[in-house]
Design an enzyme around this catalytic site. Structure first.
Site, PDB file in Angstrom:
ATOM      1  N   ASP A 144       0.610  -1.112   0.000  1.00 43.32           N
ATOM      2  CA  ASP A 144      -0.146   0.145   0.014  1.00 43.32           C
ATOM      3  C   ASP A 144       0.765   1.149  -0.001  1.00 43.32           C
ATOM      4  OD1 ASP A 144      -2.492  -1.093  -0.225  1.00 43.32           O
ATOM      5  OD2 ASP A 144      -3.142  -0.573   1.753  1.00 43.32           O
ATOM      6  N   ASP A 190     -12.252  36.730 -33.017  1.00 40.35           N
ATOM      7  CA  ASP A 190     -12.994  36.791 -33.929  1.00 40.35           C
ATOM      8  C   ASP A 190     -14.196  35.608 -33.548  1.00 40.35           C
ATOM      9  OD1 ASP A 190     -14.726  36.055 -36.406  1.00 40.35           O
ATOM     10  OD2 ASP A 190     -12.818  36.325 -37.466  1.00 40.35           O
ATOM     11  N   GLY A 223      -8.009  31.581 -36.315  1.00 42.90           N
ATOM     12  CA  GLY A 223      -8.531  32.122 -37.496  1.00 42.90           C
ATOM     13  C   GLY A 223      -7.224  31.983 -38.479  1.00 42.90           C
ATOM     14  N   LEU A 224      -6.078  32.370 -37.943  1.00 46.67           N
ATOM     15  CA  LEU A 224      -4.644  32.296 -38.593  1.00 46.67           C
ATOM     16  C   LEU A 224      -4.064  30.977 -39.048  1.00 46.67           C
ATOM     17  CD1 LEU A 224      -2.486  34.077 -40.092  1.00 46.67           C
ATOM     18  CD2 LEU A 224      -1.188  33.980 -37.647  1.00 46.67           C
TER      19      LEU A 224
END
Length: 532
Positions: free
Chosen positions: A36, A287, A422-423
């Site tokens: 354990d 955007d 976006g780019l």
């Protein structure tokens, strides 16, 4: 019986270890069999602590079961006290040792040690890790402060004139998701408001600090799964109110500031007017085609899941398409929130059920735990980890809180950046057919002598589809659907990170209309249908 390869929470004694490891001057004697001690690795390998947890294991073996295991435990307690000289001690049993019923609390009490000894009774087969942490903190605080409790009917003394208001921060532990940095952020925020922090517990506290906690005016509850039991008891015993708002996200941080200002009797106007976070403006500056309306699936502990849903809808403009938790103690809260977001709540500890729900929802962003990160990789989804259980990469060297105004900045970066912006989409479209850039090209770091192999790429894609079908059909269409060569070729022009989604949508579109072959016309019809 179901074989589990992954569990969102460990047994309750791991929760107790999180409390002990977070504190100084506290030692935990755990009656446990050999093996354990694996739990130490959670702290040393994942959280990268400089020292092992302050835990002594009895590590009895099978041959000891026919002898006196109680004597083994007594020797372990005495040895731990003599060696480590702790200010207080926790004693308990692991899930296996619980079956022996040696009564660790009674055995430790008989030793009559000159320090407080807190016995833990953690039902390993009914409860889990977060409950174990909550119960351990509660038992520890009650043992160390109980003698100071107000008499029934007595009122808490008013704060002396001219004395700054003070509070305790409850809940941060070892192995917690960004707890270290959250504490730093919230302590700074409270100090800006003119509120002193008396004790942070358990993270960094000593038993003597726990004893002083009744002197604070109120308690700040950062992580309800761990702190709420203690906060409610301290309100009853000492008349200390506690906060209910968790400062995750801009809106929740504002609510938190207003709440603590009311409890402390201070003016928060200047702090709220300054609001040093870039998240609102950054979210507005992106955007909307690449942020607003993104489909998000959330699965985490209840505190972070609920906060994430609010941030997604109110502050980032995402659509919440799935909400769930493994924290069954807070299932009612998650169900209520799911109703508000008009989604089906998912309350489960089965990661396969979570994966099936994610696949069905077809989100564009997945917010979850380390397990959901694995799921996201298999499904090709953007992902951010927002809650424990986590892996080593979620304990960064840098300052990276989730709470407060700076935490909101971190959340924006962490959640939004995995999405295609976006780019990035423009460049992928521009260079889609480029012999070096397209996804069939060999990795550039392997050298120019490795040539791309379109046939191998097509075979790999087919293998993936076959594997998806073998895994239960969650990711592939019906076996009767055939992709015609020209449609398959056109599908290959779609960027790799959304190609799987396009394939699934097209197959579903074809199935709904009774088409057993997908040609270019079907592909375009499906694109127009799902693009509306």
């Amino acid at each position: 019986m179901q074989l589990a390869l992954w569990t969102y929470e460990g047994p309750p004694h791991v929760g107790a270890m999180r409390i002990a490891t977070a504190m100084e001057g506290l030692h935990y004697v755990l009656h446990a069999p050999q093996g354990d001690t694996y739990a130490d690795l959670l702290f040393t390998m994942i959280e990268r602590l400089k020292k092992r947890p302050p835990v002594t294991y009895t590590t009895f073996q099978a041959k000891d079961l026919g002898a006196d295991t109680a004597e083994i435990f007594r020797r372990a307690v005495q040895s731990a006290h003599d060696r480590f000289q702790p200010e207080a001690m926790l004693v308990g049993a692991s899930c296996t040792a619980e079956l022996i019923q040696d009564d660790p609390g009674g055995l430790a009490k008989a030793l009559d040690l000159p320090i407080p000894v807190v016995p833990l009774e953690l039902p390993a087969y009914q409860k889990k890790e977060n409950w174990g942490a909550a119960e351990t903190l509660y038992r520890l605080v009650r043992t160390l402060t109980g003698s100071q409790a107000l008499a029934p009917g007595a009122e808490r003394p008013a704060r002396a004139s001219g004395v700054r208001p003070s509070c305790n921060i409850l809940g941060p532990t070892a192995l917690g998701f960004r707890h270290r940095d959250d504490v730093r952020e919230i302590v700074g925020l409270l100090e800006t408001l003119g509120i002193d922090v008396l004790t942070v517990a358990p993270l960094g506290a000593r038993p003597a600090d726990i004893v002083s906690m009744p002197g604070a005016d109120f308690n700040v509850m950062l992580y309800p799964e761990i702190a709420e039991t203690t906060a409610r008891w301290m309100k009853k015993a000492f008349g200390q109110p506690f906060t209910s708002n968790v400062p995750l996200g801009v809106g929740a941080t504002i609510d938190f500031i207003e709440e603590v200002a009311g409890l402390a009797g201070v003016d928060a106007t200047a702090v709220l007017e300054s609001m040093p976070t870039r998240m609102p403006w950054y979210a507005k500056s992106v955007d909307s085609n690449y942020l607003t309306g993104k489909r998000v699936f959330i699965f985490a502990d209840a505190t972070h899941a609920l906060a994430a849903a609010r941030i997604c809808r109110n502050e980032l403009g995402f659509d919440v398409v799935g909400l769930g938790t493994f924290s069954r103690e807070y299932a009612r809260d998650v169900r209520a929130a799911a109703k508000e977001y008009d989604v089906e709540p998912l309350i489960t500890e089965d990661y396969l059920e979570v994966e099936a729900a994610i696949s069905e929802a077809q989100p564009e962003l997945l917010l979850g735990t380390q397990m959901e990160r694995h799921i996201a990789k298999r499904l090709g989804l953007a992902c951010a980890v927002i809650s424990a259980p986590t892996h080593v990469e979620d304990f960064p060297a840098r300052y990276s809180p989730q709470m407060g105004f700076e935490g909101a900045n971190v959340i924006f970066d962490t959640w939004v950046h995995p999405l295609m912006m976006g780019l990035e989409e423009h460049l992928l479209g521009m260079f889609r057919e480029d012999f070096e850039f397209n996804d069939q090209a060999a990795p550039s770091h392997l050298g120019s002598h490795l040539k791309s192999d379109p046939d191998a790429a097509r075979a790999t894609d087919a293998d993936v589809r076959g594997a998806e079908a073998d895994s239960g059909g969650r990711h592939a269409g019906p076996a009767t659907i055939v992709w015609l060569p020209e449609a398959e070729q056109e599908l290959r022009k779609i960027p790799f990170f959304v190609r799987g989604k396009a394939r699934r949508n097209t197959e579903r579109f074809a199935t709904d209309r009774g088409r057993d072959a997908i040609d270019i016309e079907t592909l375009y019809d499906a694109k127009a249908h799902f693009g509306r």
